[in-house]
Design a protein around this motif. Sequence first.
Motif, mmCIF file in Angstrom:
data_model
loop_
_atom_site.group_PDB
_atom_site.id
_atom_site.type_symbol
_atom_site.label_atom_id
_atom_site.label_comp_id
_atom_site.label_asym_id
_atom_site.label_seq_id
_atom_site.Cartn_x
_atom_site.Cartn_y
_atom_site.Cartn_z
ATOM 1 N N GLY A 127 10.670 10.643 -9.776
ATOM 2 C CA GLY A 127 11.725 10.019 -10.566
ATOM 3 C C GLY A 127 11.230 8.786 -11.307
ATOM 4 N N MET A 128 10.374 8.007 -10.648
ATOM 5 C CA MET A 128 9.784 6.841 -11.310
ATOM 6 C C MET A 128 8.921 7.262 -12.499
ATOM 7 S SD MET A 128 8.681 4.497 -8.049
ATOM 8 C CE MET A 128 9.893 3.830 -6.902
ATOM 9 N N LEU A 129 8.176 8.334 -12.333
ATOM 10 C CA LEU A 129 7.369 8.830 -13.449
ATOM 11 C C LEU A 129 8.246 9.232 -14.636
ATOM 12 C CD1 LEU A 129 4.582 11.001 -11.753
ATOM 13 C CD2 LEU A 129 4.282 8.872 -13.036
ATOM 14 N N PRO B 242 4.070 -9.627 -13.218
ATOM 15 C CA PRO B 242 2.974 -10.338 -13.878
ATOM 16 C C PRO B 242 1.712 -9.504 -14.014
ATOM 17 C CG PRO B 242 4.030 -11.762 -12.260
ATOM 18 C CD PRO B 242 4.582 -10.376 -12.052
ATOM 19 N N LEU B 243 1.392 -8.687 -13.009
ATOM 20 C CA LEU B 243 0.227 -7.806 -13.110
ATOM 21 C C LEU B 243 0.368 -6.836 -14.275
ATOM 22 C CD1 LEU B 243 -0.533 -6.865 -9.380
ATOM 23 C CD2 LEU B 243 -1.950 -8.242 -10.917
ATOM 24 N N ARG C 291 6.241 0.217 -18.241
ATOM 25 C CA ARG C 291 5.534 1.461 -17.894
ATOM 26 C C ARG C 291 4.387 1.189 -16.920
ATOM 27 N NH1 ARG C 291 6.790 2.745 -23.365
ATOM 28 N NH2 ARG C 291 8.062 4.648 -23.491
ATOM 29 N N THR C 292 3.642 0.123 -17.172
ATOM 30 C CA THR C 292 2.544 -0.219 -16.260
ATOM 31 C C THR C 292 3.059 -0.505 -14.856
ATOM 32 O OG1 THR C 292 1.282 -1.163 -18.105
ATOM 33 C CG2 THR C 292 0.618 -1.797 -15.882
ATOM 34 N N ALA C 293 4.151 -1.258 -14.781
ATOM 35 C CA ALA C 293 4.745 -1.566 -13.478
ATOM 36 C C ALA C 293 5.191 -0.295 -12.770
ATOM 37 C CB ALA C 293 5.915 -2.523 -13.656
ATOM 38 N N VAL D 191 4.570 3.937 -8.526
ATOM 39 C CA VAL D 191 4.314 5.335 -8.157
ATOM 40 C C VAL D 191 3.170 5.407 -7.148
ATOM 41 C CG1 VAL D 191 3.445 7.542 -9.010
ATOM 42 C CG2 VAL D 191 5.251 6.350 -10.258
ATOM 43 N N VAL D 192 2.114 4.639 -7.384
ATOM 44 C CA VAL D 192 0.988 4.603 -6.445
ATOM 45 C C VAL D 192 1.450 4.129 -5.074
ATOM 46 C CG1 VAL D 192 -1.221 3.503 -5.932
ATOM 47 C CG2 VAL D 192 -0.734 4.291 -8.259
#
Length: 507
Positions: A352-354, A424-425, A444-446, A451-452
């Motif tokens: 779902g996050m993807l 921030p990352l 998107r990066t977050a 997901v990881v």
Amino acid sequence: MAASIQMSSGTGRWVLLATVLGSGMAMLDATVVNVALPKIAAEFGASMAGLQWTVNAYTLTLAGLILLGGSLGDRFGRRKIFLVGVVWFAVASALCGAAQDISMLIAARALQGVGGALLTPGSLAIIQASFAPEDRAKAVGAWSGLGGVAGAIGPFLGGWLVDVAGWRWVFLLNLPLAALVIAVTIRHVPETFDEEATGKFDVLGAVLAALSLAGITYALTEAPEEHANMPLVVSSAVAGVAAAVAFVVVERRRSARQREPHAMLPVDVFASKQFTSINLVTFVMYGAMGVVFFLLVLTLQVVAGFDPIAAGTAMLPITVLMLLFSARAGALAQRIGPRLPITGGVLLTAAGMLLMTRIGPDTSYLRDVLPAALVFGAGLSLAVAPLTATVLASASERHAGVASGVNNAVARAAGLLSVAAIPPLAGLTGDAYNNLSTFDNGFRTALFICVVLMVAAAVLTFLTVRDDALRTAAPAAEPECKMHCAVAGPPLEPSGKGGSPTLDEHA
């Protein structure tokens, strides 16, 4: 007093109403404020760090003091501490509504968290100590379901209030709710204590826990800022880690020597390897979820252009799915064991996050948001109730308030640290919310980071959660896990005394 209240009695219904409204008020506020963040930023000219602190100041004091709240209730009376928490929460909510700048709002949010730490563990402990054993499962199930709804509808309610009345009413709404909770509690809720709780209280442990979270959170939030005071950031990080080490040392010594004051966190609560491992899964899973709930409603408004009501309503399918299927997922875990339902649910939530990465400037609700919400909600429906039931079945009954506080603190601390570190990352610093492209890419990066984390939680579950974690000691009964728990932080209720864990005392 003995636990003798019947669920069907008038007193039972009043007790349930007071505890649901009290814990629901805190749960609601943990989610509702996210919808108001863009308006708050516009009025106060806040930076991205300011918005993070608006969320994290509440979570910080809640996570740092929730163990204290549970133990205070056991020691001095669960109804009394619950009432103190409700009054405190209401006063802090009024201060939030009257805030004149972002600093005042952040300080008032921290005070709100103190109130939440006092009332949240007390609400469930009141049910555990007041209801007759044969009705306890129904009472906890009703508490979990109705409280979960309160947390889940927060974004929708917040969106409506922000759009119609202004962001300050997100906080002022708590005042009439608190008045109702106080009136019902004083009139109908009996007082209960832990009769074995004696001696001095572990103030040092509570202070060290709060200082640890505060120092680490400050460092994670401020370090990426362009004009950060790096000596202060490094000092905060070192102090936070040192406080964490000192907390562990102090609690271990007090638990081992049975010295006074008694340990706020008795280490024997972690004697169960299953309890320890399922709390580790909780930490990773709720860390990822905390970031999603923080950024998603912001992104729908900042990037996709949704108004507050539309953004708040977007995730309503999650609530519906959890209401419909959480009890069934709990029953499934009771039959086949919790490992596969939790693992599969966590992986489905990651999927779902993807799907949420499709949200952008040209987002369509039906095409992009709804499928993500459905998959995300299906995953939570499958995973959360079995996860919570496993926590419940893995703790001893003696530490009702403490055990409840442990699991809640784990979930809150996970969200606190992840919301401080991951945005921030992903490049979401400064005034990123004013730059559509920067916020879109950062979101998107977050999500990929989250997901990881969810995949890691699934792996941990598969490797550490036993299939027999919910097996009852007495085969004559066929208890079912009839529960729906709030995604903001899973409730924890202890099971049988010593020996094998049981599921007949929780929902």
